[in-house]
Design an enzyme around this catalytic site. Structure first.
Site, short mmCIF file in Angstrom:
data_model
loop_
_atom_site.label_atom_id
_atom_site.label_comp_id
_atom_site.label_asym_id
_atom_site.label_seq_id
_atom_site.Cartn_x
_atom_site.Cartn_y
_atom_site.Cartn_z
N PHE A 179 32.79 19.71 -40.14
CA PHE A 179 33.19 19.13 -41.43
C PHE A 179 32.02 19.23 -42.39
O PHE A 179 30.94 18.71 -42.11
CB PHE A 179 33.59 17.66 -41.28
CG PHE A 179 34.04 17.06 -42.59
CD1 PHE A 179 35.36 17.14 -43.00
CD2 PHE A 179 33.12 16.45 -43.44
CE1 PHE A 179 35.76 16.62 -44.22
CE2 PHE A 179 33.51 15.93 -44.66
CZ PHE A 179 34.83 16.02 -45.05
N ASP B 294 23.49 21.05 -41.59
CA ASP B 294 24.11 20.02 -42.43
C ASP B 294 23.86 18.65 -41.80
O ASP B 294 24.46 18.31 -40.78
CB ASP B 294 25.61 20.32 -42.54
CG ASP B 294 26.35 19.27 -43.38
OD1 ASP B 294 25.78 18.21 -43.68
OD2 ASP B 294 27.53 19.52 -43.72
N LYS C 138 24.76 10.63 -48.47
CA LYS C 138 25.26 9.39 -47.90
C LYS C 138 24.17 8.36 -47.65
O LYS C 138 23.67 7.75 -48.56
CB LYS C 138 25.96 9.67 -46.57
CG LYS C 138 27.11 10.61 -46.75
CD LYS C 138 28.29 10.10 -46.03
CE LYS C 138 29.51 10.83 -46.57
NZ LYS C 138 30.67 10.66 -45.82
N THR D 38 5.98 5.94 -46.51
CA THR D 38 6.31 5.57 -47.89
C THR D 38 7.83 5.58 -48.09
O THR D 38 8.34 5.07 -49.05
CB THR D 38 5.70 6.53 -48.92
OG1 THR D 38 6.17 7.83 -48.64
CG2 THR D 38 4.19 6.48 -48.87
#
Lengths: 468, 468
Positions: B200, B309, B340, B364
């Site tokens: 996906f 991905d 996301k 950081t």
């Protein structure tokens, strides 16, 4: 602490989403209608060249991380207000590109989360805001995160609609279900979207197959074999060239019908037609209401969906909330997509199954919109008159002044002169943008008043005198 | 007033963008590390069925405007905190789907505006945040507005790279420039992206041509003729089935090479390969580091870009910041896309011309990440052990427990039982999500501690007992 800050910020963000949804409308929201106007500066003020030393230094720093080719200068958003943008070197510029709004109004809530677990006031707010300005005949809206996503999903909606029409029902076969998993027809049918040369609908791959404004957007990216029609090349002002323009529009419409037939014969039927009411990125190319009416009828005749992309033109700049309202149609489109100025993105669509709701409560959208649109119309008229005058004065420099509301443009002799004029105007504190090969476009905030127009025309006139 | 609110909100939004960029990391931001933890509730508390009467009423209202098929219930975000989601009916649920974070962290600044006129602190903040966690070998990052846009643009980057490699230089011909405007080669070349069945990568049309998880995403949308390889179907736990799993992976890798050769012969060369480190939407399908290493080498051998991905897997849930770090490679990919959990979206990429910067200043990014990732590893281990025990106890109900960090999943006997378990667990105040045909996935916040795991296992055990 952080929770309350975050939830506060969320509420603010939602409120802005749903109330402050057009450019400059922060000045007309009920909460802050008067105080804001007082904040505005009284004119441009330039302290350094642009980009100044601080902008240059920051561009250098950022260039070590990402592409900085598009960066003009760095902005001080805290000091920017009204029609004025202030850069990090303290230069204050009259903003004709109205990029500022997209920055101010950019925080928005996550759509996927909204789709699953929306906050309590969401239905009410959505109804009040987005549906209050729904285009004629449309009672449903689908929100999306950005302009490209809005158009991608509008295309998908048209494909699904077309396929179900072809099937005669909404139940895909087993073969549909299995073939689509491997990108093959019939599950992934060979449908097409008809678009127009010069159009811009976004940069993701579906949108890109309908974008034909500049080669740089499309080069080296695989695409679809979809039909591309000529967009009318009209002479301005439109009312002086009605006969020639009507011929040109007839030629383009004839080509549209030919393409629809050809692509059907090729086995790639046209599921939808997508068009901008004014081709913006492509050079502010206008067509007449008559053209759009006939095009809409061609779509209906051939069973293709008609998608009006108002990502650039929606939100009031043309003097109507939607540019397609200038066509004067009851049934202007099957899908209208929007984004940018309207903060969120998405598309409106028809739903035959849904009772037509009387949702056109325009004034919940942005305070006192009628006055605002009147003002847009008045300022736009002054602007266009001024451009006509300058065009008469400098016929070897300027041509084809055109516009609707404050959504105006003018052509410059050539690309090099155009760019020189943009830079000179910026040095004098007026931010203008280019579009097409050699056009200058005007995209002021909705609160751009007549005295802003005069201020601009004075500067522009000075700049033109230097180029004559 | 509104200006200062807006600019305040903008600053907040930027700060969140750049500091609070992983799920739950609001609890570890420097500003609010301690106070937050005290806020958390001590357990679930259910007052009505779900959806309760208030949620039902709101769903009905919203249904008049837009599609509500995906809505579970309406949320009270003001009352939700920590690992707990509170709905509008006052039900408090332990959130294993971690949808909340995407809501909290959803406000982000407008990318187009950032690309043209970024605020003063942008280069510094970008360097500190995104580049501090750049994958091995990558020194550049391109930010985008959403996951689909991140992948769309990553694909475009691979196509452009591949075409320039083919040309031997970066100067397109006149034919390239003119043919691309009408969607034809050579300007729009017939390149392809190789993807995997079950993958996906998003729902815009380019992404969709590489998505093969569920028919419903793809049905009726035209697509590209691109090669699709099988993703290994492994047996779990992986360490007990090493020989069979190695054979299955070898079979898939062989198929990948065959497809690359076939598509080159067809005139649609594979410009890039895209893969998830764990197929998430497709059912939490894992493969071994050996598989990914070999796949990466196949990409290199055939001159295709290798795109990992990490939109679902990035951000720490697997116990490493990037799931691909589990492969232990110095040069794991050419492109890594994210979104996301990391709030913004975008992709990292290699740049041979750029000196390798020592930017891996992990801390950081989110305060004290090493402790956090240790905690993810510890909680994840407890969770997986618990799932193994339950799987032994209920062999006719459960199988294939699997996971990395807290990114875990387990298969249920069938779809109907899975859905019933999800509902029963929700009634007991534990929010779980499904993936694939019959899997349950676990996606808790990074601050999910061992006692949360035990709380969950108790509830889950009760629910399973009801289904046995």
């Amino acid at each position: 602490m952080a929770t309350s800050l975050l939830s506060r910020q969320l509420v603010l963000s939602l409120q802005q989403n749903l109330r402050l949804t057009a450019p400059g409308c922060r000045y007309v929201s009920k909460a802050a209608a008067k105080t804001q106007v007082e904040f505005e500066y009284d004119g441009p003020s330039m302290k350094t060249e642009v980009p100044g030393p601080r902008s240059k230094e920051l561009t250098k720093q950022l260039g070590e991380i990402q592409n900085v080719g598009a960066i003009n200068f760095f902005c001080n958003y805290e000091e920017s207000r009204g029609n004025y943008l202030v850069d990090v070197d303290g230069n204050r510029m009259l903003d004709y590109t109205h990029l500022l709004y997209s920055y101010w109004l950019s925080a928005f809530v996550n759509r996927p989360a909204l789709g699953i677990m929306p906050p309590e006031n969401f239905p009410e707010k959505l109804a009040e805001s987005l549906l209050s300005v729904a285009p004629s005949g449309m009672s449903r809206v689908q929100t999306m995160a950005c302009g490209s996503c809005s158009n991608e999903n509008a295309y998908k909606a048209m494909f699904i609609w077309y396929r179900n029409k072809e099937r005669g029902h909404n139940n895909p076969s087993d073969e549909d279900m299995s073939s689509c998993m491997i990108n093959q027809s019939p599950g992934c049918p060979d449908f097409s979207i008809l678009s127009f040369m010069g159009g811009f609908h976004g940069r993701t791959m579906g949108c890109l197959a309908t974008t034909h404004s500049k080669a740089i957007h499309k080069l080296d990216v695989p695409s679809f074999d979809w039909p591309i029609a000529p967009f009318p090349k009209l002479k301005y002002p439109l009312e002086e060239f009605t006969r020639e323009n009507a011929q040109e529009e007839a030629r383009c419409l004839e080509e549209v019908e030919d393409l629809i037939v050809q692509w059907r014969q090729k086995g790639r039927p046209v599921a939808g037609i997508v068009i901008e009411p004014i081709q913006a990125e492509g050079g502010d190319n206008h067509a007449t209401p008559d053209f759009f009416k006939k095009l809409r009828n061609i779509a209906r005749k051939h069973g293709s969906a008609f998608h009006v992309d108002e990502v650039q033109t929606g939100g009031g700049a043309t003097g109507k909330f939607w540019a397609h309202e200038h066509w004067g149609m009851d049934d202007p489109a099957d899908i209208v997509s929007f984004s940018k100025k309207m903060l969120t993105g998405g598309y409106y669509h028809k739903d035959e199954l849904q009772a037509d709701k009387a949702y056109r409560i325009f004034n919940t959208w942005m305070g006192d919109p009628e006055n605002l649109l009147e003002e847009v119309t008045r300022s736009g008229k002054t602007l266009l008159q001024g451009l006509y005058q300058l065009q008469d004065q400098y016929p070897n420099l300027l041509s084809s002044a055109r516009g609707q509301g404050t959504f105006c443009a003018i052509d410059i002799r050539d690309d090099a002169t155009r760019n020189s004029i943009l830079l000179k105007a910026r040095d004098k504190g007026v931010l203008l943008g280019g579009c097409g090969d050699r056009s200058i476009r005007f995209r002021p905030a909705l609160v751009f008043k007549e005295y802003h127009v005069h201020m601009f025309l004075n500067v522009f006139s000075d700049v033109l005198a230097e180029h004559n």
